[in-house]
Design a protein around this motif. Structure first.
Motif, mmCIF file in Angstrom:
data_model
loop_
_atom_site.group_PDB
_atom_site.id
_atom_site.type_symbol
_atom_site.label_atom_id
_atom_site.label_comp_id
_atom_site.label_asym_id
_atom_site.label_seq_id
_atom_site.Cartn_x
_atom_site.Cartn_y
_atom_site.Cartn_z
ATOM 1 N N ARG A 284 2.111 -2.575 2.960
ATOM 2 C CA ARG A 284 3.312 -2.212 3.735
ATOM 3 C C ARG A 284 2.945 -1.534 5.054
ATOM 4 O O ARG A 284 3.792 -1.387 5.929
ATOM 5 N N PHE A 285 1.700 -1.101 5.173
ATOM 6 C CA PHE A 285 1.279 -0.355 6.357
ATOM 7 C C PHE A 285 0.418 -1.234 7.263
ATOM 8 O O PHE A 285 0.167 -2.406 6.953
ATOM 9 N N GLU A 286 -0.010 -0.666 8.365
ATOM 10 C CA GLU A 286 -0.912 -1.402 9.256
ATOM 11 C C GLU A 286 -2.258 -1.534 8.557
ATOM 12 O O GLU A 286 -3.026 -0.577 8.470
ATOM 13 N N LEU A 287 -2.542 -2.718 8.066
ATOM 14 C CA LEU A 287 -3.683 -2.915 7.176
ATOM 15 C C LEU A 287 -4.550 -4.083 7.628
ATOM 16 O O LEU A 287 -4.047 -5.172 7.912
ATOM 17 N N ARG A 288 -5.837 -3.817 7.699
ATOM 18 C CA ARG A 288 -6.807 -4.892 7.916
ATOM 19 C C ARG A 288 -7.497 -5.151 6.589
ATOM 20 O O ARG A 288 -8.244 -4.309 6.088
ATOM 21 N N ARG A 289 -7.229 -6.312 6.034
ATOM 22 C CA ARG A 289 -7.788 -6.675 4.723
ATOM 23 C C ARG A 289 -7.789 -8.189 4.598
ATOM 24 O O ARG A 289 -6.781 -8.847 4.864
ATOM 25 N N SER A 290 -8.915 -8.727 4.226
ATOM 26 C CA SER A 290 -9.017 -10.165 3.977
ATOM 27 C C SER A 290 -9.476 -10.334 2.539
ATOM 28 O O SER A 290 -10.666 -10.191 2.234
ATOM 29 N N MET A 291 -8.534 -10.623 1.640
ATOM 30 C CA MET A 291 -8.828 -10.649 0.206
ATOM 31 C C MET A 291 -8.113 -11.829 -0.439
ATOM 32 O O MET A 291 -6.936 -12.085 -0.168
ATOM 33 N N THR A 292 -8.826 -12.551 -1.281
ATOM 34 C CA THR A 292 -8.220 -13.678 -1.983
ATOM 35 C C THR A 292 -7.356 -13.170 -3.137
ATOM 36 O O THR A 292 -7.408 -11.994 -3.508
#
Length: 303
Positions: A284-292
């Motif tokens: 819900r927040f400003e998030l940098r994430r690359s996850m399958t």
């Protein structure tokens, strides 16, 4: 379940049958206890956020009284008639002197301990009040002490920097490795006395790791906002050590990075944390994430 006698030798089948018949409930309770021990490791990894404080749960100084018992002054002994008559009064007086000296030494030690306790309490009160007021040095000391009290299920190393005069906090978190995750799950069968222990699939281990990483992140954010009332914004970046395919050497690689503002964080229902999906919550927040979907992380650049 293996049955042995006091000498460590295996019991006969007849005695095993008697033990099961007479102590069946106790044996099943023992199996359930071992099952809970194995599965508890998994639960501890993915439920860290269940203990997250509300952003308004600011700590309040509670004085801790000094509970060391004050030494009692000894009663003076007086020589009896016979000791007075036959010259034993001196030995009684020497005993009184020794008792008085021991009392004074114990009293001095007690007063020193009491003074040390009161000074520590005074420093604690000042630390909490100054940290709450936004004094950066005190905020750093207070937060560091509080984070040291958290018992992490797996090694988790946290460093941080407070910026903008106490308004912003930047976390850098050395996360556990996926290799540190448990790989077995247990169950007590309806019949029989053999605990069922199964290997978790690779996908289940990856999903457990993803939940653990997000649970750590959620807990740290919650602790910081609760402990430091002047914080308005927080950035947390979590990394782990992986082999660089280009060099073969291990290097820090970031798995996620999130920016959270206090007013946004306060919208979470902290009365129902058991129903919060931490993976979804942080999204819900400003998030940098690359996850399958199976929990495999790819490297990201921190915020």
């Amino acid at each position: 379940m293996i049955f042995k006698d006091e000498a460590g030798s295996p019991l006969s089948s007849e005695l095993v049958a008697v033990a099961k018949r007479q102590q069946g409930d106790s044996l099943r309770s023992l199996m359930q206890s071992k099952c809970d021990e194995i599965n508890g490791q998994i639960d501890a990894l993915r439920t860290l956020h269940h203990f997250a404080p509300r952003p308004t749960d600011h700590p309040v100084y509670q004085p801790s009284p000094f509970d060391g018992p004050r030494p009692s002054q000894p009663q003076r002994k007086t020589p009896g008639f016979l000791k007075t008559l036959f010259g034993g009064a001196d030995s009684v007086e020497k005993e009184n002197v020794r008792a008085e000296e021991a009392y004074r030494a114990a009293l001095q030690e007690w007063e020193h301990a009491k003074e040390g306790h009161e000074n520590a309490e005074r420093r604690k009160s000042i630390l909490m009040s100054q940290a709450a007021a936004g004094k950066v040095t005190f905020m750093e000391i207070f937060l560091e002490q509080a984070l040291q009290d958290i018992v992490w299920p797996r090694e988790t190393l946290v460093s941080f920097e407070i910026q903008d005069g106490g308004a912003r906090l930047v976390f850098d978190v050395d996360l556990p490795e996926i290799e540190d995750m448990p790989t077995k799950v247990a169950a007590v069968p309806q019949r029989g006395y053999k605990l069922s222990v199964k290997e978790l699939s690779q996908t289940k281990v990856q999903q457990l790791y993803a939940n653990h990483v997000h649970s750590i992140t959620f807990r740290l954010i919650a602790e910081a906002f609760a402990l430091l009332p002047t914080l308005s914004e927080l950035i947390l970046s979590g990394f782990t050590q992986r082999a660089d395919p280009g060099t073969g050497h291990e290097a820090d690689q970031y798995l996620l990075s999130v920016r959270v503002r206090r007013e946004e964080w306060a919208q979470i229902n902290f009365d129902a944390l058991e129903s919060v999906d931490v993976v979804e919550a942080l999204g819900r927040f400003e998030l940098r994430r690359s996850m399958t979907k199976t929990g495999v992380f790819k490297v990201v650049e921190p915020i």
